[in-house]
Structure formats: C-alpha cells, structure tokens
Scaffold this motif. Sequence first.
Motif, PDB file in Angstrom:
ATOM      1  N   ALA A  61       0.846  -1.192   0.000  1.00 38.66           N
ATOM      2  CA  ALA A  61       0.000   0.000   0.000  1.00 38.66           C
ATOM      3  C   ALA A  61       0.880   1.239   0.000  1.00 38.66           C
ATOM      4  CB  ALA A  61      -0.913  -0.016   1.218  1.00 38.66           C
ATOM      5  N   SER A  62       1.943   1.216   0.807  1.00 41.22           N
ATOM      6  CA  SER A  62       2.741   2.433   0.872  1.00 41.22           C
ATOM      7  C   SER A  62       3.740   2.511  -0.285  1.00 41.22           C
ATOM      8  CB  SER A  62       3.408   2.532   2.245  1.00 41.22           C
ATOM      9  OG  SER A  62       4.778   2.424   2.149  1.00 41.22           O
ATOM     10  N   ALA A  63       4.180   1.347  -0.780  1.00 45.41           N
ATOM     11  CA  ALA A  63       5.099   1.381  -1.921  1.00 45.41           C
ATOM     12  C   ALA A  63       4.385   1.886  -3.168  1.00 45.41           C
ATOM     13  CB  ALA A  63       5.692   0.000  -2.164  1.00 45.41           C
ATOM     14  N   LEU A  64       3.054   1.709  -3.206  1.00 39.48           N
ATOM     15  CA  LEU A  64       2.300   2.126  -4.385  1.00 39.48           C
ATOM     16  C   LEU A  64       1.901   3.599  -4.335  1.00 39.48           C
ATOM     17  CD1 LEU A  64       0.141  -1.048  -4.966  1.00 39.48           C
ATOM     18  CD2 LEU A  64       1.763  -0.054  -6.573  1.00 39.48           C
ATOM     19  N   SER A  65       2.270   4.279  -3.265  1.00 38.02           N
ATOM     20  CA  SER A  65       1.944   5.704  -3.222  1.00 38.02           C
ATOM     21  C   SER A  65       2.736   6.410  -4.325  1.00 38.02           C
ATOM     22  CB  SER A  65       2.316   6.281  -1.858  1.00 38.02           C
ATOM     23  OG  SER A  65       3.716   6.374  -1.749  1.00 38.02           O
ATOM     24  N   PRO A  66       2.149   7.483  -4.890  1.00 39.24           N
ATOM     25  CA  PRO A  66       2.772   8.103  -6.068  1.00 39.24           C
ATOM     26  C   PRO A  66       4.243   8.438  -5.876  1.00 39.24           C
ATOM     27  CG  PRO A  66       0.644   9.114  -5.617  1.00 39.24           C
ATOM     28  CD  PRO A  66       0.899   8.135  -4.516  1.00 39.24           C
ATOM     29  N   ILE A  67       4.607   9.007  -4.736  1.00 37.36           N
ATOM     30  CA  ILE A  67       6.003   9.438  -4.590  1.00 37.36           C
ATOM     31  C   ILE A  67       6.952   8.239  -4.574  1.00 37.36           C
ATOM     32  CG2 ILE A  67       5.701   9.664  -2.064  1.00 37.36           C
ATOM     33  CD1 ILE A  67       7.950  11.835  -2.308  1.00 37.36           C
ATOM     34  N   ASN A  68       6.544   7.169  -3.876  1.00 38.21           N
ATOM     35  CA  ASN A  68       7.402   5.991  -3.832  1.00 38.21           C
ATOM     36  C   ASN A  68       7.508   5.335  -5.205  1.00 38.21           C
ATOM     37  OD1 ASN A  68       7.926   6.396  -1.177  1.00 38.21           O
ATOM     38  ND2 ASN A  68       6.429   4.908  -0.433  1.00 38.21           N
ATOM     39  N   LEU A  69       6.387   5.302  -5.921  1.00 41.84           N
ATOM     40  CA  LEU A  69       6.418   4.738  -7.272  1.00 41.84           C
ATOM     41  C   LEU A  69       7.350   5.540  -8.160  1.00 41.84           C
ATOM     42  CD1 LEU A  69       2.815   3.711  -8.343  1.00 41.84           C
ATOM     43  CD2 LEU A  69       4.837   2.282  -8.077  1.00 41.84           C
ATOM     44  N   LEU A  70       7.233   6.863  -8.054  1.00 49.77           N
ATOM     45  CA  LEU A  70       8.045   7.733  -8.902  1.00 49.77           C
ATOM     46  C   LEU A  70       9.531   7.476  -8.671  1.00 49.77           C
ATOM     47  CD1 LEU A  70       8.252  10.161 -10.859  1.00 49.77           C
ATOM     48  CD2 LEU A  70       8.402  11.617  -8.838  1.00 49.77           C
TER      49      LEU A  70
END
Lengths: 155, 496, 321
Positions: free
Chosen positions: B7-16
């Motif tokens: 869930a947190s790895a998929l947050s936009p900033i982490n994905l970017l």
Amino acid sequence: MLKTLRAGDGASGVFLIVVGAIALAASTTIAAGAGGRLHPRTLPIAIGALLVLGGAWLIVRARSKQYQDQAIDWPDRAGWRNWYAALALMALYAALMQALGFITTTFIFIAAFIWYFGKFKPWVALAWGFGTVAFIYLLFIRLLQMELPAGWLAF
Amino acid sequence: MLAQGFASALSPINLLFALIGCIAGTLVGVLPGLGPTAAIAMLLPLTTMLPPAPAIIMMAAIYYGAMYGGSTTAILVNIPGEASSVPTAIDGYQLNQQGRGGPTLGISAITSFVAGTIGVVGLTFFAPLLSQVALAFGPPEYFALAFLGLSLIISLSGRALVKGILAAAFGLLTAMIGLDPLTGVARLTFGQPLLMAGIEFVPIIMGLFAISEVLLNVESSVRGILSDQKIEWLPSWQDLKETWAAMLRSGFLGFFMGLIPGCSPAVTSFMAYDMEKRFSKHPEKFGKGAMDAVAAVEGANNATASGGFVPLFSFGIPSGPALAVLLGGFMMYGLQPGPRLMTEQPQLLWTIIASMYIGNVMLLILNLPLVGVWARMALIPFPILGPLIVAFTFIGAYSLRFQMLDIWIVLLFGVIGYLMRKFGFPVAPMVLAAVLAKMLETALMQSLVISQGSALIFFTRPISVVFMIVALFFIARGVWLQIRTPAANIALESDV
Amino acid sequence: MKKTWLVVLGLSIVAVVIAACASEPPKPTEAPYPTKQITYMIPFDPGGQSDREARRQQPFLEKSLSQKIVIDYKVGGGGAVGWAELVRAKPDGYYIAGVNLPHIILQPLQQDTGYKTEQIVPVVFFQRTPLGLAVPANSPYKSLKEFIDAAKAKPESITVGGSGTFSGHHIATLRLQKIAGVKFNYVPFTGAAPQMTAVLGGHVNAVIANSDDLVKYKDQLRLLAMADADRFPLLPEMPTFKEQGVDMIEAIDRGVGVPVGTPDYVVKKLETAFLEIAKNPDIVADMKKQGFVPLAMGAAESKTHVEKMLATYKELVKDIK
C-alpha cells in the motif's frame, strides 16, 4: 614469424618465463608484514614459480612430436596496416587526453577513426564525432558531474 | 505486513522514485565501467531532501536495476561492464553474431525478472531463517569458497587446460600488485606510487574484451558486427522452454550465494555458468552460443544482488561496495538495519521490500521494449561502433579512480587479450582469478592466523570441508579427463 | 670564432631571462580565496564514514565558501594512495582531503608510502570514534578481567579481530597486550563489515572495533571495555578500560587537511568554514546519534595533537618492527 601455434606456444612460453622471473625477483624483496602467518611474498613467489614452470612446459610441449600444429589466423598485410592504425589511434587518444581534454580528443578520435576505417563522407565522421561528444558532455559532465580531463579548452 | 508495505510502496512518490531508480540503474548497467556504487554514492546528498522511504527505494532500485542492464553490452559488443557479466559475454556475444542478439537480450531481461523475483520472495519469507548463513562463513569458509571458485578454471579452460591455468596465474599476479590487503606491505610496485593502489580488474576486463574485440574487427576487412542477417526481436516460446529451468536453478543458486557477504555476483555468475554446463543437455554448445548459459549467468547475478539484502536487513552487514553505500544511505537517516529496525520500523522495511517486487516488474517493462533499441546497435557499421566502444570504455575506466593509468591498462590488456585469442589462451580464467585473488589470499592468511599455522582448519569445519572436497573432486576429474585424452590437450582450443 | 660569440650571446640572453623571472616581484600575499571550485578528496571508498561526513558537509561548505565543492575519491592502500596524491597537489587550498588518525602517522612509519606525516597540514579534526573491546553475546568472558585472565592462562590462544595491520585497531591490541602483560592472537580483516561479521559468527573470540560499529551491533555483542576517558553516551552500560584498571585511550579521528606550504590565510578560511559546520548543533546531534564523538579541533590544536601522537606511536611501533 610465429605463423603456427607451435611457434606461438614457444613465444608465449618465453614471455611467461620472463614475467614469472620478474615477479620472482621483485617478490624476494617484499617486506614481512606485521604479525601474520602468511608472509606477503609467499603467494607472489608461488605464482612467479608457476609461470616459469608453466612457460617452460609450453615450450617443451611445443617441441614434442605429438604436437598437432595449426596455423594461427593472422591478418593479411592490409589487415596489419589497419591493426597498427587502430592501435596507434587509440594510443594517441590516450596520450593526448590530458593535454587537449577529454572532449576534444574524443571528437578527434571518433572522427578520425570513422574517416579512416569507414567508407563515409567526411561530414558523416564529423557528425558522429560531434554527436558523441555532445552526448558525453551532457550525460557525464553536466548530469553526472564527472571530472574528466578538461585540458586547455576547459569547459 | 507485506500488504501494508505494498500500500505504501504504491503511493505516487514511492512509485516515482522507484521508477527513477530503475531507469538510472538500467543506464548505469548499460554504460561500461560505471557501476551502481558510484551512482548511489552520488545520490547520497539527496537524502537531506527526501524522506527515507523514497530515497532508499531509489537507491535499492539502482542497485538491482544495474544488474538488468549489465548484460546488454556484453551480449551486443562483447564488453562486459563488470566482472559478473563476463560469462554472459562468452555465449551472449556468440548468439548475437548468429543474429540472435534480440532474443538473447529478451531472455536476459526475463531471466533477470524471474531471478530478481525469486530473490525478493526469498527475502520476504525466509530472511530470518536464512540470515544465519551469513554468519556461518568465517575465514576458512571463504578460503574454501574461493578455492572452489578457482577450480572452475578447469571447466572454463575447456581443452586448453595448461593455458587456462597459466592465464589464471597471470590474472592472480596482476591482482597481487599494490599493497597487501591485510598487512599493507607494498608488493610488485617497483617503487611506483601509482602502482600502490593496485590494478583494478574492471580495466583489465574492458581491455581483454572490448579493446581486443576492436583490434580483431579492424584486422579483417572492415565489416559490421552483424552483416545483413535477418534479426529477430523477441525470444520465441522455444527459447523460453529451453531456458526456464536454467533461470530457476541459477536463481536459487544465486540467492543462496548472495546470503554470504563478500561473495560477489562475479563469483556466483561463474559458478552458475559451470553448474548449468553440467546440467545442460548440450554442454558442447557452451562457449559457442548457448541460450541457457546466458540465462544461468543472468539469473545468478540478479538473484545474488537480491540475496545480499538478507544480511543487510537482518544484521546490517553489506555484501559488497554498492550495498555498503546503501547502508550509508540508511545511516544518513539515523537508521541502523538489523533486528532492531525490523521491530522498530517494520513499515519502512516492508515498504522497501514491496517496492522491490514493483521495481522488478518496472524493470521488465522497461527493458523488453529497449531490446529492440539495443539490438539495432548491432546493425551500426563497425567503423562507427568501434570508436564509440573505445570512447565509452575509456570513460568507464577513467571514472573508476580518475587516473590515466587505468586507461593505459585498458590498452595494454587490449593487446594482451588480442594475442591471447590468437595463441589460444582462454580469457575467462584470467578474469575469474583476478576477481578471486583478494578473497583467496585474505581468507588464507586469516585462517592460518586463527589456526596458528595449521592447514587442517579447512578440513575440520563442516562447510569448508564440503567445499574443499567438491573443489578437489572437480580438479581431479579435470586432470583425469585431460590425461585420458592426450590428443585433445595439444592444439585445438575452445575459444572462450 | 663567430660561433663562440653567438654562444656567449645566447647564454647571456638566457641568463638575463632567468634573472628577470627570478626577480619578478612576488604575488600579493592575500589573493582572494576561494575563487574557483574546491576538490575535496576522500581516500576511502564511497559510502564509508569519511565519505558520509564529507557529503554531510558539502552543502554547508558550498554555502559558506560560496564555491562548488567536488567530492573525489582516490582509494587504495588504506588511504595511503590518496594522501600521497594530496602531498603532491599544489598547496593553494583548492585540493583538500579527508585525513585520519592514526593512519597518517602509522603508514609512513611502516614503509615508504609516498608521503610523510609532516607533509600534511591538518586543518580541522571534526569527528572521533573511540575504540572498544567486545565479545559475542554468548561468549564465556563476562568482563575485561575474565578476558585478560583467560589470555594469561593460555597465551596466544584468544583471537582478537581488527581492521588491518599497523592500524589503529592493531596498535590498540598491542597496547592492551603491553599494559595487561598478555599475548593475543590478532586477526586482521579488510574493514569494519568483515570484522564485525566474523565476531558475530564467533569466528574470532573478540574484536577491537570503532564506537559506531559497537553501537550498531550492541544487541549481539557483550561490550567489555571502551578505550575512552569517560563512558560513551550511547553505550552507558559499557565500562571504560580505565574503570577496570587498564589506562588506555585509543580512537580514530577524522578531519580534513591540506598539503604543507598552503598559505596561512587559506588554512584560516578553511578552518573557519569547517569549524562552523563542526559546531552546528544539528550536525553535532546527528553525529552523536550515529555513535560518533563530534570534535571541533582547530588548526593549531590539530597540529599539536598530531605531533603528540607521532611521538607516542614512534615508541610503540618499535615493538612491532
């Protein structure tokens, strides 16, 4: 000269004996390290000895009757000319790099290499040289901030 | 926990930042000589601007992403960017010359994905169980491991056993130049301060492969590396069917070897190559363009890279220089990887692990279309490709230590590599020996200090005795085969 | 005859030119500094402690000196290669380097390393890592006394791991041997990571390690003694050597230096910039949290510190050689 593998093995044998002997000579003067069970010179000496013995073995084997000889696939006369030209170009490239700077020498090297070896018009060679240099400048010098030799024409 | 991590790895900033890391890693991997260590170090100051999760996700992505890209130049132009892709070049370049460059690159990307994922799965579910492996390796075990590695010279030399051993001895000798790794005594430096830093093996590899390749190409009437054969782009089902077993086998081998700190992907990839040759239905094709050989090597080095995260996360022990810098990244945030981090900051840790699953998918998506772009490189006529190879090789060599000496070493070993090929000396054993030399000598000396001079120590400890026996078996078998077929040991060499 | 005349004329011209060059008025003593980018060379691998510290300082330095700071690596020989490079650099303040104690003292004492301790002018020492002695958590030795007694009972049977020979760790081991009158079996490793792995795995009986590594692995270790004057703030339960009757203080100090011959005003300027960072409360707090002791030793103080250590170590080293 050295047309066949038999001769090649002999020559490499001599070369390895020389390298091994130099290593042996240089290793005997290695100082002892502080508090170790393995003297720092043990392995260099062992390897030097292995090279000398192995080189001798290559020579002996090359002289034996069972040796199935084989021609070495050397280039022809034009090939050698190209070979020396390529090596000379690379050596000049390296030798001039610090004086003239990486960007300048790279441009000259690439253009000269393409012009000499390719059947292209001079502008093709210059364009490739320019393009590569621009790429290197942008990626390595601007973006990655790498310290390449700048030379006189410091960018 | 993993779900929360996702869930947190998929947050936009982490994905970017995972994406940026994957792109940077691929780039770093493709450019010869430029390794992930330098790239991650350059990003350390960024940690003052970013929160920990995206920064560490990005650094980790550079590390495993570089393993994907590392094979590209090895396959296409016979330049392994690091030691771990030397065995890739052996068969990959042959395949490329047969017009199978595209499928080989495709297989290499898919293998990297499979092995990378095996590694992350292992990290997710078995890290606590496997973490003890890292600690079980003391100096005697490292020596036995290095000795086992050296015994691979026999199979890498093919029929040119004597020449292979001599090439390896020469490689060991180059590695001895400089200050002794433990006692700091100067050896074979001939009083030259420049030689005190020793000779790095990366310029040696670049010379042996890239420059000698250029010299070989100019001597025959000038041609493209690929003439005008039809080029396939992607691997066929047949290719996948032939390689899937190799991917899995080497993925597992690589992961387990990755658990041992100090066992670099370079060692593992040679071992995987050798292992696959023993498993393969067509070992005679190894060295002449075997797709499963490429899969084995790529699987091993990618899985080793992921395996290295196990000792890093469970003890804070970095397996190699790149992970040491990554550890530095953790420390910039005042985080200390280890059991404590697992209990105190589980959210962060699981976010990073989850991002590795995502990163591997990204890398696959990123790399498969790139195959088409890269494979076109083989169509560039040699007079243009040649000087580009030289220029990038020189940059790579220079960037290691910012010394002209390394460029001259590249040239010198270019000529040596050329002559070795002409005289039938296999090149791979030399690289392997140069890579193993430090581990071998350091571990030998430490073991002898611990045992107070007795070599029995290698045969009284369970792990090292197994390695030693396997190594001695390989050596005995190689020598026996050599004696039994005397005609073979004369001329005809395998062109490894 | 004509020829001699020409030669004489030529030689006199050369002489005049040389004289003119030599008598050229010296440049004004205080040129503005810095006017271009400064190279900050780290003689260790990227990501190591010295590098991390330099990376932390980089933005602050760029601000206070208003020039770009480029971090460059010259790795090899435990720092020797980089320092040999430093003393060959132009002493104009545009090439500075991380320096470590006792490395820059011990290396030239061991062999010809291409530099001498006196050729490096320390500008500021900003970080200290005291050394400590530790054993694995499941070790039979519960205290320094038990450890030393065991070594007395069976000389050379107890293995002590450290980084390198002729290094701070090695010297600390030797000093402990000398003070306690025992003999250990010192096992050198190539760095902190392999050294700590070996002790955690029980491959050596004990380690002499840097304070930050002890902080990192404190859960898996039993910390026997810290070689510092006072207890270490992050490891309050760890006694000092002194408390246990062994008067021993050993540490690794990190700082920055320039080649000898660098003008005083340049050293002064660098000193001010580095001291300002070393005293920055945020950085001080960060360092403490990571297991380091922040220092702010100016140029004069650093110089006496190095000289004092040089004298002590010269004595100690006589015993090893």
